[in-house]
Each structure stands twice: as structure tokens, then as C-alpha cells.
Design an enzyme around this catalytic site. Structure first.
Site, PDB file in Angstrom:
ATOM      1  N   GLY A 174      33.784  42.744  15.265  1.00  0.00           N
ATOM      2  CA  GLY A 174      34.311  43.783  14.399  1.00  0.00           C
ATOM      3  C   GLY A 174      35.800  44.000  14.470  1.00  0.00           C
ATOM      4  O   GLY A 174      36.342  44.860  13.782  1.00  0.00           O
ATOM      5  N   TYR A 213      39.109  38.409  54.260  1.00  0.00           N
ATOM      6  CA  TYR A 213      38.306  39.493  53.685  1.00  0.00           C
ATOM      7  C   TYR A 213      39.139  40.274  52.675  1.00  0.00           C
ATOM      8  O   TYR A 213      40.368  40.209  52.657  1.00  0.00           O
ATOM      9  CB  TYR A 213      37.769  40.425  54.772  1.00  0.00           C
ATOM     10  CG  TYR A 213      38.827  41.268  55.472  1.00  0.00           C
ATOM     11  CD1 TYR A 213      39.219  42.505  54.950  1.00  0.00           C
ATOM     12  CD2 TYR A 213      39.422  40.826  56.651  1.00  0.00           C
ATOM     13  CE1 TYR A 213      40.194  43.266  55.593  1.00  0.00           C
ATOM     14  CE2 TYR A 213      40.392  41.580  57.289  1.00  0.00           C
ATOM     15  CZ  TYR A 213      40.768  42.810  56.759  1.00  0.00           C
ATOM     16  OH  TYR A 213      41.727  43.562  57.382  1.00  0.00           O
ATOM     17  N   SER A 225      46.906  42.798  57.457  1.00  0.00           N
ATOM     18  CA  SER A 225      46.205  43.333  56.291  1.00  0.00           C
ATOM     19  C   SER A 225      47.266  43.636  55.239  1.00  0.00           C
ATOM     20  O   SER A 225      48.207  44.389  55.502  1.00  0.00           O
ATOM     21  CB  SER A 225      45.428  44.599  56.644  1.00  0.00           C
ATOM     22  OG  SER A 225      44.760  45.098  55.503  1.00  0.00           O
ATOM     23  N   MET A 273      38.315  41.784  13.800  1.00  0.00           N
ATOM     24  CA  MET A 273      39.129  41.116  12.787  1.00  0.00           C
ATOM     25  C   MET A 273      38.359  41.080  11.468  1.00  0.00           C
ATOM     26  O   MET A 273      37.237  41.555  11.364  1.00  0.00           O
ATOM     27  CB  MET A 273      39.539  39.735  13.273  1.00  0.00           C
ATOM     28  CG  MET A 273      40.532  39.796  14.418  1.00  0.00           C
ATOM     29  SD  MET A 273      40.967  38.186  15.056  1.00  0.00           S
ATOM     30  CE  MET A 273      39.412  37.636  15.750  1.00  0.00           C
TER      31      MET A 273
END
Length: 889
Positions: free
Chosen positions: A105, A861, A774, A107
Site C-alpha cells: 500500500g 556476550y 565491557s 506506492m
């Protein structure tokens, strides 16, 4: 010579599914469907490269494009036996956009192109149905007038409604050929008044006007908004698909529909969709008429299914469903038309789905053998898991029903009623929860739909614009609530004698379709077995661990429930703001000497110790990274006159002394001021108290649980190796004292946050004194860019809009600049200490794109907020699978 045009259908397929970057998703899949023998009307695709050329050359087409289009059009004419622009046997075409990724929806589309005052007569003669011909002509004028000529589509609706009123018609299908002739005359006259020109009668002019409109729609506001929300680069461009028309509006043996090979809301392996007899495709998605179900099993009283109305075409559609899902190995979103009982395929694409459906489809397809487990993990968008992790309505809560519509997108939301997208966006930006209420949504509403907590429409079905877009965004949506009347002028909605005004609260249940008055209590979600299954497959595939940022027991417990493997960031300053502790903190700050500070800190020690015991207990046996005090001390002091006086009285000091201390601690740039390890160096007693609380808490937790936690003590804002050496020595001294007092020892490590460019550049030296790094990417982003996160919101959106930055760097890691610092620090740190543990604890730890970068750099992590843990687990798995794919490619 560059090839700008690729044909498909009628045995001539120059493209395929693997060419979506060049042909767009729609063009590539039309060619693919035709190549596997499915009934696709012939046509051709103008490539995305032509769109790129169009914008690079001041909206001018390539010089040789017109000749290639003419050749392709002649081949379509030969295939269908009709001539474009010829009166007696006219070829009509559709002109549709088609980016490489689905943008439903966003274009523009034009149907029935090639009709004019002459060809409409020829169409009526060859079809034997003048009503159909004039209906098609009015549709073309309305779409072309709106899309190409810029006439407001409401102007067309006014003329149509006036003719229907005169004819006593309720549905469009009740109008006669003469009625449609009147509508066409009204449309053409209104268009002439609005544009100052006659409606174009030359078919070639119409075609190039539509092609230009599709290319131009790539940069329209709603498409720009959609791309920004879904990270789609503007440089991709869109293709244009020109295809011979087939007609679903020729009579009762004709239809159009949209369907999914599986239920996009639940993922159930059932055929799901809607159709309309005697209609064209826009009628289904626009919600102008209420569509009917495909299968007899889903038909309610008074409904006629496609299986009943068009049994032969329905049987063929079932065969196509099986073929497409087996071929693409994914749930397909299909558009089709039936012309005189013959089925034609107009589009297939991987269907948008809710998070729950995505999980179920991926898991079941893996179990069915269509895909393997790793592919199932790749299939689910990590960000979509947010839909599964938020509250739903409490079944025991009191409810006041207002109305019921279709359950178009699951989930629940409460908010103040707003009736337009701009207001939804502006109020949401102020932090208000709003529900966007519309008769029907259009692509222009995209920004308000994204801002709203939920969407309610009174028209439209399960495949309407509102439903499809809401499912993609994860917004609850109730569609087609026909018993509700909306009065935009009066700013009210009403149903069953109840009236709700703008600003009043309603609640939506997108799972049942209920619309309720007021706020309804909600409950935490329960995760399906599919969630656990996919997460287990993801965990088996990923390399990086996933921790959480948490300092309260509730956050820690929530994160553990979602699979967190420890705490990657415990911000101890958050604990200091507790009402029971803030007094002692302020007493410490106001103290004139070290002994005074230590006396105040002694009051804080038992609170801190108990904080850590609770976290260690929840994270039994898992690492817990505790960041020592980071913010400057003035943040803990009062600001207003009344609060200063109150605190002074509570501390037994005078107001002037309090003001003097506030003035002494004030800083021109606190972010770069007396904070982090600088506090630990100048006021060592603060870090000593916190270290004692950590070690005593760890010993207590170990004794209680029978297994020791693993405290990881993190020193913030280190920029010089000596800062870490000094603070590390303080902590090790406290550890030795506590272990001697308690007669036991526990394992612990000491590391630092890398959040300053100097720390990254000298990481090899700093690593000699650290057990882990960290990356504090929130502050690292601030210091690398030289901007304040608190102030950057004033201009960063504009920077993203202008393409200066691809994304907000506080949302997704800037891999070129900030990422370069992370890479440098990782390489230098491990160069000095190969076993150095590396993690990330900024907000980027829950962003899938940033997680992919962390995998590439080799971090051990990521750490993120509790509700982002499942997102990070899945993103880490996808990153690992992507890296493995890169290595084996």
C-alpha cells in the site's frame, strides 16, 4: 546496451525469483510463477535500475527505455491478441510498483490503463457487457486521476455517492451501464476543473504518465515513512510492472481475492483469505465492500464462500497454494483474479505475519521437512518477538463492551481516542497512549498507525490496509467494526447508544475483535511451545552469550525467565535513589571529610549488601557484572528551593550549606566531569563500601545456595591504565579483608567499561590490568560523535532523514565510527591478553544489527534489557549462522 525491460508470461520469462534486486519482488515472482507453469497474464517489468537512473538524472528516463517498452508491449499484444490503444480489440494493462521488499500500500497502482472514450465502446462490444466496460473506465479515471494527476480521491467518491443516491443503489454492483456512464462524465468534468486539462485519451500518454507516477511514488511521504520504519534504503528504487489486465468485474463468474497459504495471525496450516465476486483487486484491500471467505468451513450464516460460488476456480486455487508453498518453502501472500471461471495469478510474496504466526510457521515447516532448523531460526525477525512479550487483556477484568469487529491483528491496547494520524503522532510523541480510529485507513495514515498503540476501523476485512500494516508493525487492530459510526466533524464514535468522544479511553482486543469502553487491566503474556522450541534451536546455533541489564530483583527474574545467562550490567547508582537510602547518600555528599563520608557510607552498606544477595540468589551460579558508582555526585542532590529546604532539614544542616555544596559540585559538562572511576580515585571510600557489599553479599549467597556466584566488578569511565590499577588495588584489598573475616573465598574478576576513545586506543595497556572489557556503547557513542544523547534528539531525526546518518546511532551501533573503536579495543586488548573476555552492555546489546556486528568482532556476550533478551538470543543465533555461511561461501 543496458537492458531496462524484462518480459514474463506466455512462455517468455526473462527473469526469476533470484532477480528481486533488479526486478523487485513482484516482477521477480511473476516471472517465477510463470516459469513453473502457473497461469500468469503476460507483461513486462521495468527494472529498479531505471528508477535509480530516473532520480539520478533529474527525473528523466534512460534514452533507450521507450523503445524497449514498445517492443515488450508488442509482445504482450501478440500473446493476448489485442492491440494497445486500438478501438475494437483494446489491450488494457495494469501498472504496479514493485520494490525488492514488500511495501504493502505504500506506492501507487493503476488498473484498466488504455481505456478512453473510444476503447470503452470496443471493450463493451467484445465483452458483450457495456456495464462492465463503463465500470472499468470509471475505475481507471479515478485511479489515474488520483495517482497520476493528483486529484483528491474523495472528489471522485462524492460524485459516485451522488449517482448511487439518485439510482437508489446501496452497492456499486447495483449500478447500470448508464449509471456508470454518468459517473465517467462527472469524473472527467471534475478532473478538467481540478487540473485545467482534459482527461488524457492517448493510451501511450496514459502509460508513460503511470510509469512516472510509480517511480515518483517511491519518494512519496508514506513510502519514505515506511522505509524509515523498516530500514529500507532509498537507493534501492522500485520496479514498474506492466501486465495485461484480467477482469474480476465482468459478472457473477468473475472475482478477485487475496489469500495466505497459512493463517497470518496464528500460523495455523489452513488456507486463509477473502474474495469478492464481480470486483477488482482494489475493492478487497480498500475495504469498500465486505469480502467473503474462501472456504465453506469459514463461511458464517449469510456468507457465500468461493468454494461454493466458484468451485472450479477454488479447486485450482488450492492446487496453486500447494505448489507455491512447496516451491518457495514459506507462507505465501497471493493475489488472484477469476475471469469467467478461469483463475489468474497476479502476485505472490512471502506473507507478512504476526510474531506468533512467524514462530509457528517456522517451527512447523521445519518439522514438516520443508526447511531445516537453522533456516527456521533465520526466518523469524528478532525484533518481531516484542509482540509476544507484552501484556494482553486480563480475562478476569471487568469489561464494558462497545462493539465488535474483525480480529485483524492480535494483542491488546488501551489509549485515548484520536481520529487522525497527525494527532496520533503528535500526542504519542508527548508520551500519551492513543488509539487511532478511522472509517478506513489509507497509506497516508502510516505515521499515525506507527505512533498509535492500536488501530480501529469501521470498514475493511482481514486483508485490508489497516490489517496488513498493523500486523507488520505488531500493533493490535480491530477492523470492520461496522456497528460503530464515526463522526469526524463531531470527533465522536458511537455504537449501541454509547458515545465516545475524542480523548476518552477505549481498549482494543486484537485477538477477539472486541472494542471496550475505558481502560481494561492486562496480564503478562504466556509464551507458546513454539517459542521455546525456536529459542532452543537458536541457543544451539549461537556462539555469544546473552546477559541482561538489571539491578532490581523483578528485572533479574524477568530476564531469567526469558533466558538471560547472567547480568551484564548492574547500575548501582539506581539503588541509591531508593527513598530509604537517598538520605545516607546525601549525608555522604555533604560530609566535610573522609570520616564523615565513611560514617554515611556505613549506613548504606547493609542496603547494598542485601541488594547484591538478592541478585546473586536469582542468578545462582551465573556471572553478575556490577558497575561501581558512575554518575557525578550532584545528581543525587535536590534542585528546587522547596526540596533543598526539606533535605537540609532532614540532614540537620542549613540551607546555605546545602546550596554551597550544590554550587561546589556543579559542572559545565557533567558527562565528561567528576564521575566514574574519577570518583573512586578521589573518594576511594565509596568504591570500598561497594566492594565490601559485593563480597559480603556473594559470601552470604554462596552459603545460602550452596554454590558461589561469580561477581564481575566493573570500573566505569577508565581512560588511563593507572586509573584502573589504583581502583583495582582498592577492590582487591577489600576482598582480602572480607575473605579473612569470613574465613572463605570466592572467585571474582575485575574489569572496566570501554566508553572513551582513549581507552579504546590504549586498550592493550589497559588490558594488562583488566580481566574483562565491557563496551559501554551509550557513552562511547557520545564521546566518539562528540554529542549529548539527551540533546541529540533535536537534530538526529533530520540527520537520518537527510541521509547524513543511516540510523540514530543511539538505537543501532554506528559501525564505521563507534564500531571502529570497538574493533580497535577488541584487537588490542586480546593482543595483550588473548583470554580477555569481551562484552557489550549499552542499549545496542538488544539491537539485532548491532548484535551482528558484535558477532563479527568476536565479542563473548551482549547484555540488554530484560524484555530484549529473547530478541538478542535469536539475533545472536542469526549472526552466528550468517558468519558460518560467510565462512563456507
Amino acid at each position: 546496451m543496458t537492458k531496462w525491460v524484462y518480459g514474463f508470461g506466455a512462455g517468455r520469462n526473462e527473469g526469476g525469483a533470484g532477480m528481486r534486486d533488479l526486478l523487485g519482488g513482484k516482477g521477480a515472482n511473476l516471472a517465477e510463477m510463470a516459469s513453473i507453469g502457473l497461469p500468469v497474464p503476460p507483461g513486462f517489468t521495468i527494472t529498479t535500475e531505471a528508477c535509480t537512473h530516473y532520480y539520478a538524472h533529474d527525473r528523466k528516463y534512460p534514452a533507450d527505455l521507450a523503445a524497449q517498452v514498445r517492443t515488450a508491449l508488442e509482445q504482450v499484444e501478440q500473446a493476448v491478441g489485442r492491440k494497445f490503444g486500438e478501438r475494437h480489440h483494446p489491450l488494457l494493462v495494469s501498472v504496479r510498483s514493485g520494490a525488492r521488499v514488500s511495501m504493502p500500500g505504500m506506492m501507487d497502482t493503476v488498473l484498466n490503463l488504455g481505456l478512453n472514450d473510444a476503447t470503452v465502446e470496443g471493450l463493451g462490444e467484445t465483452s458483450g457487457d457495456a456495464r462492465f466496460a463503463w465500470d472499468s473506465y470509471r475505475r481507471f479515471i479515478q485511479m489515474y486521476g488520483s495517482v497520476v494527476l493528483g486529484v483528491d480521491h474523495h472528489r471522485f467518491e462524492e460524485i459516485l455517492e451522488h449517482v448511487k443516491l439518485d439510482a437508489g443503489a446501496v452497492e456499486d454492483t447495483q449500478l447500470s451501464a448508464s449509471d456508470w456512464h454518468r459517473v465517467v462524465d462527472g469524473y472527467k468534468e471534475m478532473t478538467r476543473r481540478e487540473t485545467g486539462k482534459l482527461f488524457p485519451q492517448d493510451a501511450e500518454e496514459q502509460l508513460w504518465g503511470a510509469i512516472g507516477a510509480v517511480f515518483s511514488s517511491w519518494m512519496n511521504p508514506r513510502a519514505n515513512t515506511y522505509r524509515r520504519l523498516h530500514d529500507i534504503p532509498a537507493s534501492w528504487g522500485t520496479a514498474v510492472n506492466v501486465q495485461a489486465m484480467v477482469f474480476g468485474n465482468m459478472g457473477e463468474d468473475c472475482a478477485t481475492g487475496v489469500c495466505f497459504t497459512r493463517d497470518p495471525s496464528t500460523g495455523e496450516n489452513v488456507f486463509y483469505g477473502e474474495f469478492l465476486v464481480n470486483a477488482q483487486g482494489e475493492d478487497v484491500v480498500a475495504g469498500i465492500r465486505t469480502p467473503q471467505p474462501l472456504s465453506r468451513a469459514r463461511a458464517k450464516a449469510g456468507e457465500t464462500s468461493m468454494e461454493q460460488a466458484l468451485p472450479g476456480a477454488y479447486a485450482e486455487l488450492l492446487r496453486v497454494r500447494a505448489t507455491l508453498e512447496k516451491h518457495y518453502r514459506d507462507m505465501q501472500d497471493i493475489e488472484f483474479t477469476v475471469q469467467q471461471n478461469t483463475l489468474y495469478m497476479l502476485q505472490t510474496r512471502n506473507g507478512k505475519r504476526t510474531a506468533a504466526a512467524g514462530l509457528r510457521i517456522a517451527v512447523e515447516m521445519a518439522n514438516e521437512g520443508l526447511i531445516d532448523r537453522n533456516e527456521a531460526v533465520r526466518r523469524v525477525n528478532p525484533a518481531s518477538l516484542d509482540q509476544l512479550l507484552h501484556p494482553t487483556l486480563d480475562p478476569k477484568a471487568h469489561r464494558v463492551a462497545l462493539a465488535k469487529g474483525l480480529p485483524a491483528s492480535p494483542g491488546a491496547a488501551s489509549g485515548a481516542v484520536v481520529f487522525n494520524a497527525d494527532e496520533a503522532e503528535s500526542r504519542a510523541q508527548k508520551g500519551e497512549a492513543v488509539i487511532l480510529v478511522r472509517v478506513e485507513t489509507s497509506p497516508e495514515d502510516i505515521h499515525g498507525m506507527h505512533a498509535a498503540r492500536g488501530i480501529l476501523t469501521t470498514r475493511g476485512g482481514m486483508t485490508s490496509h489497516a490489517a496488513v500494516v498493523a500486523r507488520g508493525m505488531g500493533r493490535p487492530c480491530v477492523a470492520g467494526a461496522g456497528s460503530i459510526s464515526v463522526d469526524y466533524g463531531a470527533q465522536t464514535l458511537a455504537s449501541g447508544g454509547k458515545v465516545v468522544r475524542a480523548g476518552e479511553v477505549i481498549t482494543l482486543d486484537g485477538g477477539t475483535g472486541e472494542v471496550l469502553v475505558g481502560h481494561v487491566a492486562m496480564v503478562e503474556p504466556t509464551l507458546s511451545g513454539d517459542f521455546g522450541t525456536l529459542m532452543a534451536w537458536a541457543d544451539a546455533a549461537r556462539r555469544m552469550r546473552v546477559r541482561t541489564n538489571a539491578e532490581t530483583p523483578l528485572d533479574a527474574e524477568t530476564a531469567r525467565k526469558f533466558g538471560a545467562e547472567g547480568i551484564g550490567l548492574c547500575r548501582t547508582e539506581h539503588m541509591f535513589f531508593d527513598p530509604e537510602r537517598i538520605g545516607a547518600v546525601r549525608q555522604m555528599i555533604m560530609a566535610h571529610d573522609e570520616s564523615g563520608r565513611r560514617a554515611a557510607l556505613a549506613k548504606l552498606l547493609p542496603f547494598q549488601r542485601q541488594d547484591f544477595v538478592k541478585l546473586f540468589r536469582i542468578m545462582a551460579g551465573l556471572p553478575v557484572t556490577i558497575r561501581l558508582l558512575d554518575p557525578p555526585l550532584h545528581e543525587f542532590l535536590p534542585h528546587g528551593d522547596a526540596e533543598i529546604a526539606e533535605v537540609a532539614e532532614a540532614l540537620g544542616t542549613d540551607v546555605q550549606a546545602m546550596r554551597r555544596r550544590i554550587t561546589e559540585l556543579a559542572e559545565a559538562n557533567p558527562m565528561l566531569g567528576h564521575r566514574g572511576c574519577r570518583l573512586g580515585v578521589t573518594y576511594p571510600e565509596i568504591y570500598e563500601m561497594q566492594a565490601r557489599a559485593i563480597f559480603e553479599g556473594a559470601v552470604d549467597a554462596a552459603k545460602e545456595a550452596g554454590r558461589a556466584p561469580v561477581p564481575e566488578i566493573m570500573i566505569p569511565l577508565v581512560g588511563v591504565k593507572r586509573e584502573l590499577e589504583i581502583t583495582r588495588a582498592q577492590i582487591e584489598g577489600v576482598a582480602a579483608a572480607v575473605f579473612e573475616e569470613r574465613g572463605t573465598t570466592i572467585e571474582y574478576v575485575i574489569g572496566t567499561m570501554i566508553e572513551l576513545p582513549r581507552a579504546a586506543i590504549t586498550a592493550d595497556a589497559i588490558a594488562e590490568a583488566a580481566d574483562f572489557f565491557s563496551f559501554g556503547t551509550n557513552d562511547l557513542t557520545q564521546t566518539v560523535f562528540g554529542l549529548s544523547r539527551d540533546d541529540a534528539g533535536k537534530f538526529l531525526p533530520r540527520y537520518v532523514e537527510l541521509g547524513i546518518l543511516p540510523k540514530d546511532p543511539f538505537v543501532s551501533l554506528d559501525t564505521e565510527g563507534v564500531g571502529a573503536m570497538v574493533r580497535i579495543a577488541a584487537e588490542k586488548g586480546r593482543g595483550a591478553k588473548p583470554a580477555l573476555k569481551l562484552g557489550i552492555c549499552g542499549e545496542h546489546g538488544g539491537d539485532p544489527a548491532s548484535i551482528a556486528f558484535c558477532e563479527a568482532v568476536g565479542l563473548d556476550y551482549v547484555s540488554c534489557s530484560p524484555y530484549r533478551v529473547p530478541v538478542a538470543r535469536l539475533a545472536a543465533a542469526q549472526a552466528a549462522l550468517g558468519a558460518a555461511g560467510d565462512r563456507t561461501a
